[in-house]
Write a protein that holds these residues in place. Structure first.
Motif, mmCIF file in Angstrom:
data_model
loop_
_atom_site.group_PDB
_atom_site.id
_atom_site.type_symbol
_atom_site.label_atom_id
_atom_site.label_comp_id
_atom_site.label_asym_id
_atom_site.label_seq_id
_atom_site.Cartn_x
_atom_site.Cartn_y
_atom_site.Cartn_z
ATOM 1 N N ASP A 156 16.895 79.196 95.885
ATOM 2 C CA ASP A 156 16.494 80.165 94.866
ATOM 3 C C ASP A 156 16.669 79.523 93.493
ATOM 4 O O ASP A 156 17.808 79.294 93.067
ATOM 5 C CB ASP A 156 17.344 81.426 94.990
ATOM 6 N N PRO A 157 15.590 79.244 92.772
ATOM 7 C CA PRO A 157 15.736 78.587 91.468
ATOM 8 C C PRO A 157 16.459 79.453 90.432
ATOM 9 O O PRO A 157 17.063 78.925 89.504
ATOM 10 C CB PRO A 157 14.305 78.295 91.033
ATOM 11 N N GLU A 158 16.443 80.768 90.612
ATOM 12 C CA GLU A 158 17.134 81.656 89.674
ATOM 13 C C GLU A 158 18.637 81.704 89.926
ATOM 14 O O GLU A 158 19.404 82.063 89.048
ATOM 15 C CB GLU A 158 16.550 83.074 89.751
ATOM 16 N N ASN A 159 19.049 81.367 91.134
ATOM 17 C CA ASN A 159 20.467 81.362 91.490
ATOM 18 C C ASN A 159 20.724 80.216 92.472
ATOM 19 O O ASN A 159 21.072 80.446 93.628
ATOM 20 C CB ASN A 159 20.864 82.709 92.098
ATOM 21 N N ASP A 167 20.103 71.897 88.338
ATOM 22 C CA ASP A 167 20.211 73.097 87.515
ATOM 23 C C ASP A 167 20.476 72.635 86.088
ATOM 24 O O ASP A 167 21.566 72.173 85.765
ATOM 25 C CB ASP A 167 21.358 73.963 88.043
ATOM 26 N N LEU A 179 14.251 74.977 87.098
ATOM 27 C CA LEU A 179 13.483 76.068 86.504
ATOM 28 C C LEU A 179 12.130 75.621 85.946
ATOM 29 O O LEU A 179 11.371 76.441 85.441
ATOM 30 C CB LEU A 179 14.293 76.777 85.418
ATOM 31 N N ARG A 207 10.576 74.631 90.578
ATOM 32 C CA ARG A 207 10.449 75.872 91.347
ATOM 33 C C ARG A 207 9.710 75.624 92.669
ATOM 34 O O ARG A 207 10.075 76.180 93.703
ATOM 35 C CB ARG A 207 9.722 76.936 90.530
ATOM 36 N N CYS A 219 18.236 74.333 78.636
ATOM 37 C CA CYS A 219 18.153 73.351 79.709
ATOM 38 C C CYS A 219 18.419 71.951 79.146
ATOM 39 O O CYS A 219 18.180 71.680 77.968
ATOM 40 C CB CYS A 219 16.762 73.410 80.341
#
Length: 133
Positions: free
Chosen positions: A51-54, A9, A37, A42, A119
């Motif tokens: 889950d790449p968003e969370n 992340d 991300l 992804r 990032c």
């Protein structure tokens, strides 16, 4: 042997510190870093039910093994070495206990360690070790 991959992340300060640790202690330098991300990140996340968003876990991929959570941390530390490898002693704990501790930290990582708006950006010397797409 295939090149190990560290899926991380890029907004998480704790994860970025993990990347710095590998960059500092790994000999020879072979791990490739993939931000979760990114396009490739992804795809890897989806393939391993993250889950790449969370993201609740990073992923360490070595050969044909994809290891999340505490198994991933232990594999990374065994591979890299350095002073934090003392935590490999955690292998004696049952996985359910190790993963409980891992997920407790992961759940609070932004609150405790912080979150960056951008990032992680590699240095020019290390750029070749990052998958940037």
């Amino acid at each position: 042997m295939t090149t190990p991959i560290f899926l991380f992340d890029g907004h998480c300060v704790l994860c970025s510190r993990g990347v710095h640790y590998v960059l500092k202690h790994e000999t020879p330098p072979e791990t490739r870093f993939v931000a979760i991300l990114s396009e490739q990140g992804r795809k890897l996340a989806a393939a391993h039910a993250i889950d790449p968003e969370n993201p609740q876990s990073f992923l360490w991929i070595e050969g044909d093994k994809a290891l999340p959570a505490s198994d991933g941390v232990l594999a990374l530390l065994r591979h890299v070495g350095g002073p934090a490898s003392i935590f490999c002693l955690g292998k004696i704990l049952p996985r359910v206990l190790r993963d409980s501790m891992y997920y407790a930290v992961a759940k609070r990582r932004y609150k405790v360690f912080g979150r960056t708006e951008a990032c992680y950006v590699p240095t020019p010397e290390n750029r070749c070790r990052f998958v940037l797409t």
